[in-house]
Design an enzyme around this catalytic site. Structure first.
Site, short mmCIF file in Angstrom:
data_model
loop_
_atom_site.label_atom_id
_atom_site.label_comp_id
_atom_site.label_asym_id
_atom_site.label_seq_id
_atom_site.Cartn_x
_atom_site.Cartn_y
_atom_site.Cartn_z
N GLY A 10 -16.31 10.68 22.30
CA GLY A 10 -15.91 11.58 21.21
C GLY A 10 -14.82 10.92 20.39
N ALA A 12 -13.50 11.73 17.33
CA ALA A 12 -12.76 12.44 16.28
C ALA A 12 -11.31 11.97 16.44
CB ALA A 12 -12.90 13.94 16.46
N VAL A 13 -10.43 12.44 15.59
CA VAL A 13 -9.09 11.82 15.58
C VAL A 13 -8.36 11.89 16.92
CG1 VAL A 13 -7.90 13.83 14.62
CG2 VAL A 13 -7.00 11.54 14.21
N LYS A 76 -15.73 18.97 20.79
CA LYS A 76 -15.38 20.35 20.46
C LYS A 76 -15.53 21.25 21.69
CE LYS A 76 -16.49 23.09 16.34
NZ LYS A 76 -16.32 24.39 16.80
N SER A 129 -1.37 18.29 24.34
CA SER A 129 -0.65 18.81 23.18
C SER A 129 0.13 17.72 22.48
CB SER A 129 0.32 19.92 23.58
OG SER A 129 0.98 20.39 22.42
N LYS A 183 -2.18 25.18 29.16
CA LYS A 183 -2.24 24.76 27.75
C LYS A 183 -2.47 25.97 26.84
CE LYS A 183 -2.42 22.22 24.05
NZ LYS A 183 -3.23 22.70 23.03
N HIS A 186 0.74 27.68 26.50
CA HIS A 186 1.54 26.84 25.60
C HIS A 186 1.22 27.21 24.15
CE1 HIS A 186 1.63 23.44 22.78
NE2 HIS A 186 2.70 22.97 23.43
N ASN A 187 -0.06 27.34 23.86
CA ASN A 187 -0.46 27.67 22.49
C ASN A 187 -0.07 29.09 22.10
OD1 ASN A 187 -1.59 25.12 22.53
ND2 ASN A 187 -3.43 25.74 21.45
N GLU A 190 3.34 28.80 21.22
CA GLU A 190 3.36 28.10 19.91
C GLU A 190 3.13 29.12 18.78
OE1 GLU A 190 0.81 24.50 19.73
OE2 GLU A 190 -0.15 25.43 18.01
C1 6PG Z 1 -1.22 21.29 20.30
C2 6PG Z 1 -1.80 22.31 19.38
C3 6PG Z 1 -3.24 22.01 19.16
C4 6PG Z 1 -3.81 22.66 17.94
C5 6PG Z 1 -4.15 24.08 18.15
C6 6PG Z 1 -3.75 24.96 17.02
O1 6PG Z 1 -0.68 21.70 21.30
O2 6PG Z 1 -1.31 20.09 19.99
O3 6PG Z 1 -1.68 23.58 19.92
O4 6PG Z 1 -3.91 22.29 20.34
O5 6PG Z 1 -3.04 22.47 16.83
O6 6PG Z 1 -5.53 24.08 18.29
O7 6PG Z 1 -4.53 26.06 17.07
P1 6PG Z 1 -4.78 27.04 15.90
O8 6PG Z 1 -5.80 26.41 15.00
O9 6PG Z 1 -5.33 28.23 16.62
O10 6PG Z 1 -3.50 27.29 15.20
#
Ligand code: 6PG
Length: 472
Positions: A10, A12-13, A76, A129, A183, A186-187, A190
Site C-alpha cells: 500500500g 499511499a502517502v 484503507k 499517529s 488509537k 487517541h483520536n 484529538e
Molecule cells: C493521527 C490522526 C490520523 C488522521 C485521522 C483524522 O493520529 O495521525 O488521528 O489518524 O488524521 O484519521 O481523522 P478525521 O478525518 O476523522 O479527522
C-alpha cells in the site's frame, strides 16, 4: 540479493513514508502496491538510491521477504484490509506476521487477530499517529495483537518510532484489538482537543475581536506554557500566519466551516456509550463537526433567527487568560474521560492496558503530543488504580485553581451567544463527577411511577429494590 527484512503493502502517502522510515533505519525493504504505476512512481521519485526492492505481484513480494515475514499493510480501513489479508494468507507460512497500520475498527482487528492466529500466523493491529511527517520521521505506534509477533517486530518498531526523553513512543499495548482501541481513543481525545481549541478561537475572534496576528501571538504564547505546550496549539499558532497566495488574505478566513470526519471520533463515542463511560467532551466534539456540516441549513437559519453575537467589552488580556484557563481545565476533563474509557475497555476486553505507558507513548510523534502527558503518565505510575484523572492530586489542584476563570468564560460565552459545547460539556462533567448526590433520584421515581422499574433507597442497603404505588 539478500532477503528483505520488512515489507510494505500500500503506497499511499502513509505507506510510502513508513516504508522510507523503516529503510532509513537500516532495514532492507520490499514494497508492493495493487496498481503498479504507483509502485513505479514511488521507485522513481522517492526510492532512488535506497535499499528498496519493488514487487509487482504478491507472490513475488512474499518471496523477497526473510522469514518470519513481516508485512505491513497500509490500505484503507475496512474491506480493503480484509481483501489484502485474504490474498496474503495462502502465501504466508506459520510464524509470519501481518501488521495493519491503518485506522481499523478495533472489533475488526479482534476478528482478524483470532482468524490469523488460528492459522499459525501473527497479526498486529497497530495504531499509527503523526500524519505524513510523523510516519516518515517518527510516529507514535500503538501495536496490539499477537504478542510473539510483536516481539519479532520490536527491534524495528523501536527504531522507527518517535523518541522522547523516556524512550521510543512504542510499546506492546495488549491482546487482540487493543492497539487499535487505544488509537481510536487517541483520536477521540484529538477530536476533543481540536474542538476545545476551536471554541477558544471563536471566543477570542468573534467575542473579543482579536485579529489573526493577535491570535497567532496568543497561541504562540500559550504554546510556551507548561500547561498547554502541544503540537495542536503549535500548529494553530502557525495557521494564523498563513496567507492565501491567490487573494492575499489570511487563508484560515477563506476555509469553509464544515469539518470532515473519517469515523474514529464517532467510534470512540459509540464504544463509550456501549461500555457506559461518560465522554461528554468527545461527544460534543463529534456533534460540533456534525453540526458544522449543516452549512446550508445554518445559513438559512441565520436569516430566520437573527440574534446578534455580542461583543466582549471588558479587559481583553484578562479574558485571554481566562480562556486559556478554561481551555486547560476542559482539556483535563477530556483526557480524564479518555483514560476512564481505556480503563473500562481494558477490563471489559482483557486488554491489560498500562495507562501510564499509553500516555507515555503519546508524548511524541502523535497528533495529541503535549508536555501535559508527562503528568498523566506520572499520575498513573504513582497510582495505577486511579479511577479518574481528576482525582490525581496535581490535576485536582490545577482545576480548583482555575475553576472560577473557567466558569466566567462560560458565563461570558452564554451572554455573547457563542456556542461552546466542549467547554460546557467539560464543566458539566466536572460538576457532575464531583457531586455526591445527583438529581437522578427523581428520574428513578419517575421510572418507578410510570413503569414500576423500582428504585433503591438511601436508607436501605444497596441492591434492595422498592416499588411504590404512586397513583392513589
Ligand atoms: C493521527 C490522526 C490520523 C488522521 C485521522 C483524522 O493520529 O495521525 O488521528 O489518524 O488524521 O484519521 O481523522 P478525521 O478525518 O476523522 O479527522
Amino acid at each position: 540479493m539478500t532477503k528483505r527484512t520488512f515489507g510494505v503493502i500500500g503506497l499511499a502517502v502513509m505507506g510510502e513514508n513508513l516504508a522510507l522510515n523503516v529503510e532509513s533505519r537500516g532495514f532492507p525493504i520490499a514494497v508492493y502496491n495493487r496498481t503498479s504505476a504507483k509502485t513505479e512512481q514511488f521507485m522513481a521519485e522517492r526510492a532512488q538510491g535506497k535499499d528498496v526492492k519493488a514487487a509487482y505481484s504478491l507472490e513475488e513480494f512474499v518471496q523477497l521477504l526473510e522469514r518470519p515475514r513481516k508485512v505491513l499493510v497500509m490500505v484503507k480501513a475496512g474491506g480493503p484490509v480484509d481483501k489484502v489479508i485474504e490474498q496474503l494468507k495462502p502465501l504466508l507460512e506459520p510464524g509470519d506476521m501481518i501488521i495493519d497500520g491503518g485506522n481499523s475498527l478495533y472489533e475488526d482487528t479482534e476478528r482478524r487477530t483470532q482468524d490469523l492466529e488460528a492459522t499459525g500466523l501473527g497479526f498486529v493491529g497497530m495504531g499509527v499517529s503523526g500524519g505524513e511527517e510523523g510516519a516518515l520521521k517518527g510516529p507514535s505506534l500503538m501495536p496490539g495483537g499477537t504478542a510473539s509477533a510483536y516481539q519479532e517486530l520490536e527491534p524495528i518498531l523501536v527504531k522507527i518510532a518517535a523518541q522522547v526523553d523516556d524512550g521510543p513512543c512504542v510499546a506492546y499495548i495488549g491482546r487482540g484489538g487493543a492497539g487499535h482501541y487505544v488509537k481510536m481513543v487517541h483520536n477521540g481525545i484529538e477530536y476533543g482537543d481540536m474542538q476545545l481549541i476551536a471554541e477558544a478561537y471563536d471566543l477570542l475572534k468573534l467575542g473579543a475581536g482579536l485579529t489573526n496576528p493577535e491570535l497567532h501571538a496568543v497561541f504562540a504564547e500559550w504554546n510556551k506554557t507548561e500547561e498547554l505546550n502541544s503540537f495542536l496549539i503549535e500548529i494553530t499558532a502557525d495557521i494564523f500566519t498563513k496567507m492565501d497566495t491567490e487573494t492575499d488574505q489570511h487563508l484560515v478566513d477563506l476555509i469553509m466551516d464544515t469539518a470532515g470526519q473519517k469515523g474514529t471520533g464517532r467510534w470512540t463515542v459509540m464504544s463509550a456509550l456501549e461500555l457506559g463511560v461518560p465522554v461528554p467532551t468527545m461527544y460534543a466534539a463529534v456533534n460540533a463537526r456534525i453540526m458544522s456540516s449543516y452549512k446550508d441549513e445554518r445559513v438559512a437559519a441565520a436569516q430566520e433567527i437573527t440574534a446578534e453575537v455580542g461583543t466582549f467589552s471588558g479587559d481583553k488580556q484578562t479574558f485571554i487568560n481566562q480562556v486559556r484557563d478554561a481551555l486547560y481545565c476542559s482539556k483535563m476533563c477530556s483526557y480524564a474521560q479518555g483514560m476512564a474509557l481505556l480503563r473500562k475497555a481494558s477490563q471489559e476486553y482483557n486488554y491489560g492496558l498500562d495507562l501510564g505507558e499509553d500516555a507515555r507513548i503519546w508524548k511524541g510523534g502523535c497528533i495529541i503530543r503535549a508536555g501535559f502527558l508527562d503528568k498523566i503518565k506520572a499520575a498513573f505510575t504513582e497510582n495505577p488504580d486511579l479511577p479518574n484523572l481528576l482525582l490525581a492530586p496535581e490535576f485536582k489542584q490545577s482545576i480548583l485553581d482555575r475553576q472560577s476563570a473557567w466558569r466566567e468564560v462560560l458565563v461570558m460565552a452564554n451572554q455573547l451567544g457563542i456556542a461552546v459545547p466542549a467547554f460546557s460539556s467539560s464543566l458539566d462533567y466536572f460538576d457532575s463527577y464531583r457531586r455526591e448526590r445527583l438529581p437522578q433520584n427523581l428520574t428513578q421515581a419517575q421510572r418507578d411511577y410510570f413503569g414500576a422499574h423500582t428504585y433503591e433507597r438511601t436508607d436501605k442497603p444497596k441492591g434492595e429494590f422498592f416499588h411504590t404505588q404512586w397513583m392513589e
